[in-house]
Design a protein around this motif. Structure first.
Motif, short mmCIF file in Angstrom:
data_model
loop_
_atom_site.label_atom_id
_atom_site.label_comp_id
_atom_site.label_asym_id
_atom_site.label_seq_id
_atom_site.Cartn_x
_atom_site.Cartn_y
_atom_site.Cartn_z
N SER A 1 0.77 -1.13 -0.08
CA SER A 1 0.13 0.04 -0.19
C SER A 1 0.67 1.19 -0.01
N HIS B 1 0.32 10.17 1.17
CA HIS B 1 -1.07 9.74 1.29
C HIS B 1 -0.94 8.60 2.54
N ARG C 1 1.88 1.82 -3.44
CA ARG C 1 0.97 2.44 -4.34
C ARG C 1 0.61 3.79 -4.00
N SER C 2 0.47 4.38 -2.82
CA SER C 2 -0.19 5.66 -2.41
C SER C 2 0.86 6.61 -2.28
N GLN D 1 4.14 7.59 -5.87
CA GLN D 1 4.32 6.09 -5.49
C GLN D 1 5.71 6.19 -4.49
#
Length: 389
Positions: free
Chosen positions: A69, A77, A72-73, A187
């Motif tokens: 995660s 974030h 990805r973020s 990313q």
């Protein structure tokens, strides 16, 4: 994620450290107050040990998912969400007594910490040059929050009870949002293509034992032994001043990271992170053995452990980063944290079950022997973990 310049790496590491430092007191203060005020939270002493272990146990399962995660973020974030989760967990401690509500809050904190822990280590080691220095400074920044929180939390709990403490800490956690918003967008570091969890290398075994000894048995046991040494009860209403005594000792642990974390990083740069890790772990084992003897030796051993831990804390991340350069770095850091959490999750369970039944000298003696053996095993150059087939 692009490779940062040295100034950018320093800035991102500092902001991530400030984010974690402002949210971490929601967890560290619970380690102080829950064993001493278990009845006020609606749980037994054994259930308190389970709750203190739960946040780490969920990370054992969830670190692989958290690392992906994070990729990805990205740091910004992921850490914003983690700050909100930390504040929510602290509100849960304050407002929702009973084992099941508190367990849910602990699970939320566990995943939130996992995100911020990966961010601080990944950003500190994003450039090989200066990684140990950034790790030492990062640990010093992070330790400021728990140090102040433990002393302040003990004082407030003595005057107004433990629940008020966590209402205030929820607000403190939200102060981490501006720093999380300054983290790099896009990313995070790549983690795909590597095993989530494999057979442990010697460094992973050391991480398990270190977590069990210094983050589990030591922390929970210190609150219990301090209360007993001052003539108080455990799991009910502690004597006046027991929380302050234990809180002061635990706060000194973080003060040592502030004062000695940068020094530990510089020693690692000069003499080698792995060599210093072995030496300091052996010395910490001796301090643990002293704690189990009780009396004056309890405080001498506690002082030795907290000072040595300040030097030791910055070292694992640079050791692992050197062993796993390139795309394997973040998965290896997540795997190391998983093994540490496994040990630190087992530590409160062991202490919570055994300390009321078994002499403290035996519990701490066996724990010290395990840490000594794991450290000496690292004298042989450790190999990377074996991926599952």
């Amino acid at each position: 994620m692009h490779t940062p310049d040295p100034d950018g790496a320093d800035r991102a590491s500092r902001d991530a450290s400030l984010t974690l430092g402002l949210t971490l007191p929601t967890d560290t203060v619970l380690y102080l107050l829950l064993p001493l005020h278990a009845a006020a939270f609606g749980v037994s002493f054994a259930e308190a040990g389970l709750l203190l272990a739960a946040n780490r146990l969920v990370r054992i399962i969830g670190y692989g998912w958290v690392a992906r995660s994070y990729e990805r973020s990205g740091p910004r974030h992921a850490c914003v969400v983690a700050v909100l989760g930390a504040a929510a967990s602290s509100l849960g401690y304050a407002l929702l007594p009973g084992i099941w509500w508190l367990l849910a809050a602990r699970l939320v904190w566990g995943l939130s910490f996992a995100v911020m822990n990966i961010a601080t280590q990944a950003l500190a080691t994003a450039l090989p040059e200066g990684a140990a220095r950034r790790s030492g400074r990062s640990r010093a920044i992070i330790a400021c929050g728990p140090m102040v929180g433990l002393i302040g939390g003990a004082l407030i709990a003595e005057a107004w009870g433990p629940h008020v403490v966590f209402l205030l800490l929820a607000g403190v956690a939200l102060l981490g949002l501006p720093f999380a918003l300054r983290l790099p967008a896009g990313q995070g570091d790549p983690v795909r293509g590597a095993p989530r969890f494999g057979l442990p290398a010697r460094i992973d075994v050391w991480s398990f034992v270190q977590g069990m000894a210094l983050d589990g048995v030591f922390v929970l046991g210190l609150a219990v032994l301090a209360s007993a040494a001052l003539g108080g009860a455990v799991g009910g209403v502690a004597v006046q001043g027991a929380a302050l005594a234990a809180g002061g000792a635990l706060a000194l642990r973080y003060a040592s990271e502030i004062a000695l974390g940068p020094a530990g990083g510089m020693l690692a740069e000069r003499y080698g992170a792995l060599r210093m890790l072995v030496l300091l772990s052996c010395a910490s084992a001796a301090g643990l053995a002293l704690i189990g003897l009780g009396g004056g030796a309890l405080w001498v051993g506690a002082l030795a452990v907290v000072l040595l831990r300040g030097l030791l804390q910055p070292l694992p991340a640079p050791v692992v980063a050197a062993m796993h350069p390139g795309p394997g770095r973040v998965p290896a850091l997540a795997r190391l944290a998983t093994w540490r959490d496994l040990g630190a999750g087992a530590g409160p369970l062991v202490a919570g079950v055994l300390l009321p039944l078994v002499p403290a000298a035996l519990v701490y003696g066996v724990t010290a022997a395990a840490l000594l053996a794991a450290a000496l095993a690292l004298r042989v150059s450790p190999r990377p973990p074996t991926a599952p087939r």
